[in-house]
Write a protein that holds these residues in place. Structure first.
Motif, PDB file in Angstrom:
ATOM      1  N   ALA A  43      43.254  38.560  38.907  1.00 32.59           N
ATOM      2  CA  ALA A  43      42.804  37.486  39.793  1.00 32.59           C
ATOM      3  C   ALA A  43      43.925  36.999  40.707  1.00 32.59           C
ATOM      4  CB  ALA A  43      42.254  36.323  38.967  1.00 32.59           C
ATOM      5  N   ASP A  44      45.159  37.142  40.260  1.00 34.31           N
ATOM      6  CA  ASP A  44      46.337  36.666  40.989  1.00 34.31           C
ATOM      7  C   ASP A  44      47.367  37.795  41.041  1.00 34.31           C
ATOM      8  OD1 ASP A  44      48.270  35.063  42.172  1.00 34.31           O
ATOM      9  OD2 ASP A  44      48.720  33.942  40.345  1.00 34.31           O
ATOM     10  N   PRO A  45      47.059  38.876  41.770  1.00 39.09           N
ATOM     11  CA  PRO A  45      47.912  40.074  41.735  1.00 39.09           C
ATOM     12  C   PRO A  45      49.356  39.852  42.187  1.00 39.09           C
ATOM     13  CG  PRO A  45      46.122  40.341  43.336  1.00 39.09           C
ATOM     14  CD  PRO A  45      45.914  39.046  42.650  1.00 39.09           C
ATOM     15  N   GLN A  46      49.593  38.857  43.011  1.00 38.05           N
ATOM     16  CA  GLN A  46      50.963  38.603  43.463  1.00 38.05           C
ATOM     17  C   GLN A  46      51.860  38.151  42.316  1.00 38.05           C
ATOM     18  OE1 GLN A  46      50.058  35.803  46.530  1.00 38.05           O
ATOM     19  NE2 GLN A  46      49.859  37.383  48.109  1.00 38.05           N
ATOM     20  N   ALA A  47      51.257  37.586  41.284  1.00 41.83           N
ATOM     21  CA  ALA A  47      52.026  37.109  40.133  1.00 41.83           C
ATOM     22  C   ALA A  47      51.802  37.974  38.900  1.00 41.83           C
ATOM     23  CB  ALA A  47      51.656  35.660  39.841  1.00 41.83           C
ATOM     24  N   ALA A  48      51.280  39.182  39.085  1.00 36.49           N
ATOM     25  CA  ALA A  48      50.953  40.057  37.954  1.00 36.49           C
ATOM     26  C   ALA A  48      52.139  40.277  37.021  1.00 36.49           C
ATOM     27  CB  ALA A  48      50.415  41.387  38.454  1.00 36.49           C
TER      28      ALA A  48
END
Length: 106
Positions: A43-48
């Motif tokens: 849902a939040d790929p930048q913070a994966a």
């Protein structure tokens, strides 16, 4: 707001079940918590990468072998699948906000 509460409630329900062995929780709870973190990574790929770091923290002092064995259990798979199905019902944008708030400790 409702999604954030659901996410927090899920974490709250999973964490108190911390128990025995080097894996700090039962396989069912471990599966649910990893399911939440994997959902948030999607849902939040930048913070994966941050969610992956949290997964390592969840495993505690357990060895890779113990973690691998736990992931093979039916309890783990049931817990992971259950939480994944519930979280998949949430709107993606709101879920991403709730996941971000989780990382920020809000």
């Amino acid at each position: 707001m409702k999604i954030r509460r659901l996410l927090c409630l899920s974490v709250v329900l999973v964490l108190p079940q911390l128990a025995v062995a080097k894996l700090p929780m039962p396989s069912d709870s471990f599966g649910k918590l990893e399911g939440i973190l994997d959902f948030c990574a999607n849902a939040d790929p930048q913070a994966a990468s941050k969610y992956q770091e949290r997964k390592k923290l969840v495993a505690g002092d357990a060895s890779e072998q113990e973690v691998t064995e736990a992931r093979k259990t039916q309890e783990y798979n049931d817990g992971y699948q259950t939480i994944s199905e519930e979280l998949a019902k949430l709107p993606k944008e709101q879920a991403a906000k709730a996941c971000t708030a989780y990382l920020e400790g809000k």
